[in-house]
Scaffold this active site. Structure first.
Site, PDB file in Angstrom:
ATOM      1  N   LYS A 178       0.863  -1.190   0.000  1.00 38.44           N
ATOM      2  CA  LYS A 178       0.000   0.000   0.000  1.00 38.44           C
ATOM      3  C   LYS A 178       0.896   1.235   0.000  1.00 38.44           C
ATOM      4  O   LYS A 178       1.468   1.611   1.019  1.00 38.44           O
ATOM      5  CB  LYS A 178      -0.906   0.054   1.237  1.00 38.44           C
ATOM      6  N   GLU A 253      10.044   2.029  10.585  1.00 35.83           N
ATOM      7  CA  GLU A 253      11.094   3.022  10.280  1.00 35.83           C
ATOM      8  C   GLU A 253      10.416   4.374  10.360  1.00 35.83           C
ATOM      9  O   GLU A 253       9.615   4.711   9.478  1.00 35.83           O
ATOM     10  CB  GLU A 253      11.653   2.815   8.867  1.00 35.83           C
ATOM     11  N   CYS A 287      13.928  11.427   6.047  1.00 36.58           N
ATOM     12  CA  CYS A 287      13.958  11.066   7.464  1.00 36.58           C
ATOM     13  C   CYS A 287      15.329  11.343   8.051  1.00 36.58           C
ATOM     14  O   CYS A 287      15.470  11.538   9.249  1.00 36.58           O
ATOM     15  CB  CYS A 287      13.590   9.598   7.625  1.00 36.58           C
ATOM     16  N   GLU A 388      10.030  17.088  14.425  1.00 39.46           N
ATOM     17  CA  GLU A 388      10.334  16.866  13.008  1.00 39.46           C
ATOM     18  C   GLU A 388       9.486  17.812  12.152  1.00 39.46           C
ATOM     19  O   GLU A 388       8.259  17.758  12.194  1.00 39.46           O
ATOM     20  CB  GLU A 388      10.026  15.410  12.629  1.00 39.46           C
TER      21      GLU A 388
HETATM   22  P1  NAD Z   1       2.778   8.899   7.246  1.00 41.48           P
HETATM   23  O1  NAD Z   1       3.032   8.283   8.567  1.00 41.48           O
HETATM   24  O2  NAD Z   1       1.750   9.954   7.155  1.00 41.48           O
HETATM   25  O3  NAD Z   1       2.369   7.789   6.170  1.00 41.48           O
HETATM   26  C1  NAD Z   1       3.172   6.668   5.896  1.00 41.48           C
HETATM   27  C2  NAD Z   1       2.289   5.559   5.324  1.00 41.48           C
HETATM   28  O4  NAD Z   1       1.452   5.076   6.386  1.00 41.48           O
HETATM   29  C3  NAD Z   1       1.344   6.027   4.211  1.00 41.48           C
HETATM   30  O5  NAD Z   1       1.235   5.033   3.224  1.00 41.48           O
HETATM   31  C4  NAD Z   1       0.025   6.207   4.952  1.00 41.48           C
HETATM   32  O6  NAD Z   1      -1.100   6.082   4.111  1.00 41.48           O
HETATM   33  C5  NAD Z   1       0.093   5.060   5.951  1.00 41.48           C
HETATM   34  N1  NAD Z   1      -0.759   5.212   7.142  1.00 41.48           N
HETATM   35  C6  NAD Z   1      -1.139   6.350   7.754  1.00 41.48           C
HETATM   36  N2  NAD Z   1      -1.921   6.068   8.815  1.00 41.48           N
HETATM   37  C7  NAD Z   1      -2.035   4.726   8.880  1.00 41.48           C
HETATM   38  C8  NAD Z   1      -2.711   3.824   9.755  1.00 41.48           C
HETATM   39  N3  NAD Z   1      -3.427   4.256  10.783  1.00 41.48           N
HETATM   40  N4  NAD Z   1      -2.598   2.494   9.530  1.00 41.48           N
HETATM   41  C9  NAD Z   1      -1.861   2.029   8.507  1.00 41.48           C
HETATM   42  N5  NAD Z   1      -1.219   2.832   7.631  1.00 41.48           N
HETATM   43  C10 NAD Z   1      -1.289   4.162   7.820  1.00 41.48           C
HETATM   44  O7  NAD Z   1       4.198   9.428   6.718  1.00 41.48           O
HETATM   45  P2  NAD Z   1       4.519  10.232   5.399  1.00 41.48           P
HETATM   46  O8  NAD Z   1       4.063  11.649   5.576  1.00 41.48           O
HETATM   47  O9  NAD Z   1       4.069   9.494   4.186  1.00 41.48           O
HETATM   48  O10 NAD Z   1       6.127  10.184   5.421  1.00 41.48           O
HETATM   49  C11 NAD Z   1       6.887  11.045   6.195  1.00 41.48           C
HETATM   50  C12 NAD Z   1       7.345  10.384   7.487  1.00 41.48           C
HETATM   51  O11 NAD Z   1       8.051   9.190   7.183  1.00 41.48           O
HETATM   52  C13 NAD Z   1       8.331  11.238   8.260  1.00 41.48           C
HETATM   53  O12 NAD Z   1       8.072  11.158   9.636  1.00 41.48           O
HETATM   54  C14 NAD Z   1       9.675  10.600   7.945  1.00 41.48           C
HETATM   55  O13 NAD Z   1      10.691  10.834   8.891  1.00 41.48           O
HETATM   56  C15 NAD Z   1       9.294   9.169   7.865  1.00 41.48           C
HETATM   57  N6  NAD Z   1      10.295   8.405   7.106  1.00 41.48           N
HETATM   58  C16 NAD Z   1      11.113   7.555   7.792  1.00 41.48           C
HETATM   59  C17 NAD Z   1      12.095   6.844   7.117  1.00 41.48           C
HETATM   60  C18 NAD Z   1      12.993   5.887   7.844  1.00 41.48           C
HETATM   61  O14 NAD Z   1      13.556   5.019   7.183  1.00 41.48           O
HETATM   62  N7  NAD Z   1      13.161   5.989   9.150  1.00 41.48           N
HETATM   63  C19 NAD Z   1      12.232   7.002   5.730  1.00 41.48           C
HETATM   64  C20 NAD Z   1      11.387   7.876   5.068  1.00 41.48           C
HETATM   65  C21 NAD Z   1      10.408   8.576   5.771  1.00 41.48           C
END
Ligand code: NAD
Length: 499
Positions: A178, A253, A287, A388
């Protein structure tokens, strides 16, 4: 040319391209111009259930395909990704917004991990070890787990799906992906290439839609045995709670608040290069972005002036134009969040050196552009130094010495990446030992992970797992210990000790 712009797309379930059961759709648009990239199925629980059912069925056969054969399919994928690199790169500049060089790097990361993990097909090493009893053989082997639910963010729209899917597949699991709703076309193209490389039907499936619907259903589905999520800390906490009922394995992550430490003896120009790349690359939406710069006082003024001069030369524009340094941020909500942190920083008493505003002149007004922003004289406890922001904003924090620099660097809830610029080998080794983070760079910024090393963070950045490298195999396999007794008699471990 983008390969898949402005079309209607479908879910991929059991080898077929299908609409959402409800028939609902959503649009993906370019953050640089607002143009429509494509129309995608807005799926629901029913679609997830179908995908999980076919993935479960496909697992029964896929786990028995010899791992080197699974690897061969993935080698084909790596070659296809190489052929399609230019098209994927262009599409990424349009759908996600990052600049061409970085978009190419994102695709290259997928190519690299695919070659690396395809090779695991001929390794996937277990252990043999002596038995404490005579005529007995002991070994441990990695076994696939079952259906993996991969939930990915938009900021590495090809690389992150590849870090999850490729190790999962070579280990013998099947997958439902997804992707984020901001970058569905790129994930779709990646899955198309997987299908083209010869992955059997049902082994890889994609279901588009929101986190609260599609993602949540995947997490709660009793037949999904592993959830691998990259996203924000808040989402990670929700997912972990939702997975508790089914005891699903969860690999997280999450976010970061990474710092670059610059000591008095550092090469300032090199440090400024590292800061520019780490704070403003991908418009700060990594990130591992350096949203804090911790500077020893002796070099603080010099670093400030060099940094601001360089930042003010950066050119904002669409990612596909050759002379663009900084692309848009992902959407309006992100733009508003980033600007709200500028206001917070000013209210907290930090000194705004440059940036701090939406860039709306000319064509930039069609997209979501934010000026690269530098705050100085930031207190480590201010919100702009703790939370962040996920945008092109960084905070300069003055410190007296290495001890204070390490304390400040560690004084946050996250623990992803860290960095130190110094010529002093003793200081570098202390930092390597004492910085609380999954990654430490010496004389480089906070960005630059390579796929054959573990990637991930300590503290609130995750839950102890790692992506990439050999460590990723631990997420996608379970150990089985096997004892073979060829003595022909009952031998009792710990009891029949006379040998
Ligand atoms: P997000 O948490 O909003 O979404 C990530 C994914 O989770 C999306 O596909 C979203 O649809 C899904 N999601 C959201 N709520 C959910 C739920 N309740 N149940 C299941 N799935 C759900 O994050 P984003 O805005 O897409 O990405 C940015 C974030 O990701 C930042 O915090 C960044 O630091 C982090 N990030 C971390 C890494 C790492 O490797 N540590 C790498 C890239 C990004």
């Amino acid at each position: 040319m983008a390969t898949t712009t402005n079309q209607t797309f479908k879910n991929f379930i059991g080898g077929e391209w299908v609409d959402a059961a409800s028939g609902d759709t959503f649009e993906s648009t370019s953050p640089a111009t607002g143009e429509t990239i494509g129309v995608f199925p807005r799926s629901g629980a029913e679609d997830v259930d179908r995908a999980v059912a076919v993935a479960k069925e496909a697992f029964a056969e896929w786990r028995l395909v010899p791992a080197p054969k699974r690897g061969e399919i993935l080698f084909r994928l790596a070659r296809l990704l190489e052929q399609e690199k230019a098209g994927l790169t262009d599409l990424m500049t349009r759908e996600m917004g990052k600049v061409k060089a970085e978009a190419g790097g994102d695709v290259q990361e997928a190519i690299d991990i695919t070659y690396y993990m395809a090779g695991e097909g001929r390794r996937l090493f277990g252990h043999t070890t002596p038995s404490e009893l005579r005529d007995k053989w002991n070994m441990s082997v990695r076994q696939p787990i079952g259906v993996v639910g991969a939930i990915t963010p938009w900021n590495f729209p090809v690389a992150i799906p590849s870090w999850k899917l490729i190790p999962a597949l070579v280990c013998g699991n099947t997958v439902v992906l997804k992707p984020a709703t901001d970058t569905p076309a790129l994930a779709e193209r990646f899955v198309e290439l997987l299908a083209e490389s010869g992955i059997p039907n049902g082994v890889v499936n994609i279901v588009h839609g929101g986190g609260g619907t599609v993602g949540d259903r995947m997490v709660r589905h009793p037949d999904v045995r592993v959830i691998t999520l990259t996203g924000s800390r808040e989402t990670g906490v929700e997912v972990l709670k939702a997975a508790a009922e089914t005891l699903t394995h969860v690999h997280l992550e999450l976010g970061g608040k990474n710092a670059i430490v610059v000591l008095d003896d550092a090469k300032v120009e090199l440090a400024v290069d590292g800061i520019l790349w780490s704070a403003f690359g991908t418009s700060g939406q990594r990130c591992t972005a350096a949203s804090r710069v911790i500077v020893q006082r002796g070099v603080y003024d010099e670093l400030q002036s060099q940094l601001v001069a360089r930042v003010e030369k950066l050119r904002l524009g669409p990612g596909w134009e050759d002379d663009t340094d900084i692309g848009p941020v992902i959407n309006r909500t992100a733009l508003e969040k980033i600007h709200s942190y500028t206001e917070i920083g000013k209210d907290e008493g930090a000194k705004l050196l440059t940036g701090g505003e939406v860039a709306g002149e000319g064509d930039l007004g069609k997209g979501f552009f934010y000026r690269p922003t530098v705050f100085a004289d930031v207190d480590p406890q201010m919100r702009i130094a703790q939370e962040e922001i996920f945008g092109p904003t960084t905070a300069l924090i003055p410190v007296a010495d290495l001890d204070e620099a390490i304390r400040v660097s560690n004084g946050i809830k996250y623990g992803l990446s860290s960095s130190i610029f110094t010529q002093d080998v003793n200081a570098a080794f202390r930092a390597m030992r004492d910085l609380e983070a999954g990654i430490t760079y010496v004389n480089a910024g906070t960005i630059g992970a390579e796929v054959h090393l573990p990637f991930g963070g300590t503290k609130d950045t995750g839950n102890g797992h790692r992506e990439a490298g050999q460590a990723a195999l631990d997420v996608f396999t379970e150990w089985k210990s096997i004892y073979v007794d060829y003595s022909g008699r009952l031998q009792r471990a710990q009891i029949d000790t006379e040998q």
